[in-house]
Design a protein around this motif. Structure first.
Motif, PDB file in Angstrom:
ATOM      1  N   SER A 337       0.844  -1.204   0.000  1.00 40.02           N
ATOM      2  CA  SER A 337       0.000   0.000   0.000  1.00 40.02           C
ATOM      3  C   SER A 337       0.871   1.244   0.000  1.00 40.02           C
ATOM      4  CB  SER A 337      -0.933  -0.001   1.217  1.00 40.02           C
ATOM      5  OG  SER A 337      -0.189   0.037   2.409  1.00 40.02           O
ATOM      6  N   CYS A 338       0.496   2.182  -0.862  1.00 37.03           N
ATOM      7  CA  CYS A 338       1.332   3.373  -1.036  1.00 37.03           C
ATOM      8  C   CYS A 338       0.466   4.615  -1.207  1.00 37.03           C
ATOM      9  CB  CYS A 338       2.232   3.207  -2.259  1.00 37.03           C
ATOM     10  SG  CYS A 338       3.376   4.580  -2.540  1.00 37.03           S
ATOM     11  N   SER A 414      -1.014   3.946   5.047  1.00 36.97           N
ATOM     12  CA  SER A 414      -0.356   3.161   4.010  1.00 36.97           C
ATOM     13  C   SER A 414       0.990   2.672   4.513  1.00 36.97           C
ATOM     14  CB  SER A 414      -0.150   3.997   2.737  1.00 36.97           C
ATOM     15  OG  SER A 414      -1.371   4.454   2.227  1.00 36.97           O
TER      16      SER A 414
END
Length: 551
Positions: A337-338, A414
């Motif tokens: 996740s970014c 994230s």
């Protein structure tokens, strides 16, 4: 080809300005685009006019008026050219890149312009008119209409064409000349009295009414809209302000432009406290924390669980933004996740580069969520983007925008947060971020003429300071291409570059961007970039699971 007044494209004016073409024309003259041959072809705008017997001093007076004014939203006069053998006089202005408000409104095809955008235009113009009215004697514009206002790409507006502007003359009951544009001229311009600051209050109200109604010129007294039933609360509030600005009798309007501007600012929520409270509510952060921020007390918390990767450029144009965008997309492709953030110190480029509001490739489509002031959030290619909007922030919004950024970053849920700082890393506000980031990646390219000893020294000091707290500082050699002095270029980096990012031909890059795509949307480039960035991403992932490696 002859354009007007005997002037032709390609003609050299005053031995210096080469005409490129006609921009616009009207009863008071014509405006041409020209290149300044003495300044490397810099674009200029030339206003040309063949004086008539009744008004031979108009253009000279306009030029003289503008020459003594200095305001960022007024055109800058470069040169004045007296009447030549064609009987034409001209003055040369800075060229303004943008569109008229008339064209801006027409592009919406009758749909009303959003209230916030109308207010943004109104506040900028009110500030400019207030400056004019504060001159000695006061300068009254008298011709506020959609074709006399230019809007630039960043949302900043410029007030142009002072052809019928006049200085206020105390003791004079009527204007000597009755000029103005029907639908936008105040009643006193038709012979009912002398124009003063309240004349421009009316003109501004008429212009904003035009925008709010989707391109319908108003009438005196504020009967501005075809229907009020479809108007929301914010539109009705603005209509009430405009009704007073459009009062038929000057005494019933706002007494001056400062008062009118204050009313517009109040609608826009210009107090910093209101703006900050709104952003706090959105971000889930208590207002007390924001008050502490303003007084220099505790800073915002670190992002919960996420690791921050800051990308900075050693010189402008090195490509830090391109590296940041590509890195975020490649991290997301590994199913990590970014979130990605365009820092307030960086220029607003992401909105266009990522085609935030366009279609593009099927994998790149996203829903744009505006965040006030100056930011928008959307998801594309597996990344949650937080991009600056390409608009000009008004006075007081700079702080609120910076705080909104801090809130977004602090609440990023994230694994990784990629932050594009670009050339803004030398700004004082970036110091904490540079020291606290888990990874600081400096980007340099072969254009070493832009590198400076000051920046290199500052970068090396940062690396050493971060090393003492076991934080990574790496370098990327961007636009790597084979040339005879390549080894000398690579030796200029303070440490060996971790990344050597290959040069992407401009024609390939532009082809992708014009289609609304990014480099990673091309199959061949994706394979090349994944191979290039793989060691860095693996190192980032490994560092997330273990103690940071000291460099």
């Amino acid at each position: 080809m002859e354009q007007r007044n005997g002037l032709e494209t390609g003609m050299l004016i005053a031995g210096r300005y080469r005409l490129l073409g006609l921009i616009g024309s009207g009863g008071m003259g014509a405006v041409y685009a020209a290149e300044d041959t003495r300044l490397g072809g810099m674009l200029r705008a030339i206003k040309a006019h063949r004086p008539h017997a009744a008004g031979t001093e108009n253009l000279a007076e306009e030029a003289a008026l503008l020459m003594r004014l200095n305001h960022p939203r007024l055109p800058a006069i470069v040169d004045y050219i007296p009447r030549d053998y064609h009987g034409i006089e001209m003055f040369v202005m800075s060229y303004i890149e943008g569109i008229h408000l008339k064209d801006f409104a027409e592009r919406l095809q009758g749909r009303p312009i959003p209230v916030d955008e109308v207010l943004r235009v109104g506040i900028q113009l009110a500030d400019t008119l207030g400056y004019l009215h504060a001159q000695h004697p006061p300068v009254i514009h008298r011709d506020l209409k959609p074709t006399n206002v230019m809007m630039q790409k960043d949302g900043m507006v410029k007030l142009i064409d002072f052809g019928i502007a006049r200085c206020y003359k105390p003791g004079t009951e009527r204007d000597t000349r009755l000029l103005g544009t029907p639908g936008f001229a105040a009643p006193e311009q038709e012979g009912g009295g002398q124009s003063d600051a309240r004349t421009d209050v009316y003109g501004l109200g008429a212009l904003l009414s035009y925008l709010l109604s989707g391109g319908i010129a108003p009438v005196a007294g504020g009967a501005t809209y075809p229907s009020r039933k479809s108007m929301d609360a914010s539109q009705r509030e603005l209509e009430a302000v405009l009704a007073r600005m459009l009062a038929e009798r000057p005494s019933d309007r706002y007494p001056d432009m400062k008062a009118a501007c204050g009313a517009l600012r109040q609608l826009y929520g210009k107090s910093r406290e209101v703006l900050i409270a709104e952003h706090a509510s959105w971000a889930g952060i208590e207002t007390t924390m924001l008050n502490q921020e303003k007084t220099g007390a505790p800073r915002f918390p670190q992002p919960a669980g996420g690791r921050r990767i800051v990308v900075a450029s050693i010189a402008s144009g090195a490509g830090a933004t391109s590296v940041a965008l590509t890195l975020a997309m490649l991290i997301a492709k590994r199913r990590m996740s970014c979130a990605a953030f365009e820092h307030p110190a960086a220029g607003p480029e992401w909105h266009a580069l990522l085609n935030a509001e366009g279609e593009g490739a099927p994998s790149s489509r996203g829903v744009l969520t505006p965040l006030a002031p100056g930011y928008a959030r959307f998801e594309k290619r597996g990344v949650r983007w937080h991009a600056r909007l390409p608009i000009a922030l008004l006075d007081g919004e700079q702080l609120a925008s910076a705080l909104a950024y801090r809130m977004m970053e602090s609440n990023a849920a994230s694994d990784y947060a990629v932050i594009d700082l670009s050339s803004g890393w030398m700004e004082p506000d970036a110091e904490d971020l540079l020291m606290e980031a888990d990874l600081l990646l400096f980007v340099g390219d072969p254009d070493v003429a832009k590198w400076s000893a000051v920046n290199l020294t500052a970068a090396e000091r940062l690396r050493r300071a971060r090393q003492s707290s076991s934080r990574m500082t790496l370098w990327a050699a961007n636009k790597d291409i084979r040339f005879r002095e390549r080894a000398d270029w690579l030796s200029l980096f303070p440490v060996r570059p971790e990344l050597r990012i290959p040069y992407i031909p401009p024609e390939k890059r532009h082809e992708l961007l014009w289609k609304g795509n990014w480099l990673t949307d091309d199959r061949d480039l994706l394979a090349l970039l994944e191979k290039t960035y793989a060691p860095l991403i693996s190192r980032i992932a490994s560092d997330a699971a273990h103690k940071p490696r000291v460099l």
